[in-house]
Design an enzyme around this catalytic site. Sequence first.
Site, mmCIF file in Angstrom:
data_model
loop_
_atom_site.group_PDB
_atom_site.id
_atom_site.type_symbol
_atom_site.label_atom_id
_atom_site.label_comp_id
_atom_site.label_asym_id
_atom_site.label_seq_id
_atom_site.Cartn_x
_atom_site.Cartn_y
_atom_site.Cartn_z
ATOM 1 N N PHE A 1 11.024 -0.349 13.593
ATOM 2 C CA PHE A 1 9.681 0.086 13.213
ATOM 3 C C PHE A 1 9.768 1.246 12.230
ATOM 4 O O PHE A 1 9.978 2.397 12.607
ATOM 5 C CB PHE A 1 8.894 0.500 14.461
ATOM 6 N N ALA B 1 -0.211 -2.232 5.745
ATOM 7 C CA ALA B 1 0.412 -2.192 7.068
ATOM 8 C C ALA B 1 -0.278 -3.135 8.048
ATOM 9 O O ALA B 1 0.371 -3.695 8.941
ATOM 10 C CB ALA B 1 0.385 -0.762 7.601
ATOM 11 N N PHE B 2 -1.579 -3.309 7.873
ATOM 12 C CA PHE B 2 -2.327 -4.182 8.781
ATOM 13 C C PHE B 2 -1.751 -5.598 8.793
ATOM 14 O O PHE B 2 -1.800 -6.294 9.825
ATOM 15 C CB PHE B 2 -3.796 -4.213 8.350
ATOM 16 N N GLU B 3 -1.220 -6.051 7.668
ATOM 17 C CA GLU B 3 -0.713 -7.426 7.551
ATOM 18 C C GLU B 3 0.731 -7.575 8.022
ATOM 19 O O GLU B 3 1.251 -8.702 8.087
ATOM 20 C CB GLU B 3 -0.823 -7.895 6.091
ATOM 21 N N VAL C 1 1.033 4.586 6.480
ATOM 22 C CA VAL C 1 -0.398 4.779 6.694
ATOM 23 C C VAL C 1 -0.652 6.283 6.648
ATOM 24 O O VAL C 1 -0.089 7.037 7.447
ATOM 25 C CB VAL C 1 -0.868 4.177 8.026
ATOM 26 N N ILE C 2 -1.465 6.684 5.686
ATOM 27 C CA ILE C 2 -1.669 8.114 5.435
ATOM 28 C C ILE C 2 -3.120 8.462 5.751
ATOM 29 O O ILE C 2 -4.043 7.917 5.148
ATOM 30 C CB ILE C 2 -1.296 8.465 3.979
ATOM 31 N N ARG D 1 9.795 12.007 4.595
ATOM 32 C CA ARG D 1 10.440 10.997 5.455
ATOM 33 C C ARG D 1 11.028 9.828 4.675
ATOM 34 O O ARG D 1 11.441 8.834 5.259
ATOM 35 C CB ARG D 1 9.412 10.491 6.481
ATOM 36 N N PHE E 1 0.855 -1.186 0.000
ATOM 37 C CA PHE E 1 0.000 0.000 0.000
ATOM 38 C C PHE E 1 0.897 1.244 0.000
ATOM 39 O O PHE E 1 1.907 1.284 0.697
ATOM 40 C CB PHE E 1 -0.875 -0.011 1.269
ATOM 41 N N HIS F 1 -10.240 4.517 8.310
ATOM 42 C CA HIS F 1 -9.826 3.672 9.438
ATOM 43 C C HIS F 1 -8.329 3.802 9.729
ATOM 44 O O HIS F 1 -7.688 2.890 10.223
ATOM 45 C CB HIS F 1 -10.260 2.217 9.224
HETATM 46 N N1 INI Z 1 -2.702 0.160 4.461
HETATM 47 C C1 INI Z 1 -1.568 0.876 4.514
HETATM 48 O O1 INI Z 1 -0.482 0.288 4.632
HETATM 49 N N2 INI Z 1 -1.601 2.222 4.449
HETATM 50 C C2 INI Z 1 -2.782 2.900 4.316
HETATM 51 O O2 INI Z 1 -2.744 4.161 4.258
HETATM 52 C C3 INI Z 1 -3.978 2.165 4.243
HETATM 53 N N3 INI Z 1 -5.224 2.833 4.033
HETATM 54 O O3 INI Z 1 -5.223 4.007 3.661
HETATM 55 O O4 INI Z 1 -6.286 2.237 4.182
HETATM 56 C C4 INI Z 1 -3.921 0.763 4.332
HETATM 57 N N4 INI Z 1 -5.031 0.008 4.280
HETATM 58 C C5 INI Z 1 -5.011 -1.396 3.993
HETATM 59 C C6 INI Z 1 -4.828 -2.241 5.247
HETATM 60 O O5 INI Z 1 -3.489 -2.139 5.731
HETATM 61 C C7 INI Z 1 -5.074 -3.711 4.916
HETATM 62 O O6 INI Z 1 -4.168 -4.156 3.937
HETATM 63 C C8 INI Z 1 -6.505 -3.959 4.394
HETATM 64 O O7 INI Z 1 -7.461 -3.469 5.326
HETATM 65 C C9 INI Z 1 -6.757 -5.462 4.164
HETATM 66 O O8 INI Z 1 -6.636 -6.208 5.360
#
Ligand code: INI
Length: 166
Positions: free
Chosen positions: A113, A56-58, A81-82, A127, A22, A88
């Site tokens: 991190f 980032a969630f993963e 993550v922006i 950054r 992402f 969310h």
């Molecule tokens: N993931 C990011 O790494 N950065 C983001 O800004 C972002 N936004 O904007 O939503 C983002 N979303 C995806 C999230 O990390 C998961 O991959 C997704 O929800 C599937 O599980």
Amino acid sequence: MKTYSISRDATGLCFGIVVARFNPLICERLLEGCCRELEARGADADDLHVVRVPGAFEIPQAARILAESGRYAAIVALGAVIRGETAHFDYVCRAVTDGVREVIRDTGVPIGFGVLTTEDEEQALARVGGAEGNKGEDAALAALEMVSLVSDLKLPPTDEVERGGE
Ligand code: INI
């Protein structure tokens, strides 16, 4: 006063690097900075193992598997993550920071991190090679420093101020 010495020598060390797809422009620059820093400190390019995850969630799930494998001296987590791009934002930020912290706590493997959490893309670009340096480099260096510290802290401190690197 006695101090714990710090090594910034990556020679012979193997690193797992987890990078989100992402916001690819930002994340690829983080990855470049991370690898550049580790190689400048002596790591072999073949010992930098990169895994790309959707977002980032993963990151924590992949970081945990790498950490538990025992193959890596340290892990580096990279993502962006922006806020402007997601409703969310807070949940993704919380999930990745809590998740990475839990992997460190559960495995003892250092994790640098390098996940940016910014208001907009401009702040993120600053950054990854702009006015604020490259946070991928910073995360790599932090992970490297923790490699020697986590083992050295089990013994009494020495009198040395620093060893290895600058
Ligand atoms: N993931 C990011 O790494 N950065 C983001 O800004 C972002 N936004 O904007 O939503 C983002 N979303 C995806 C999230 O990390 C998961 O991959 C997704 O929800 C599937 O599980």
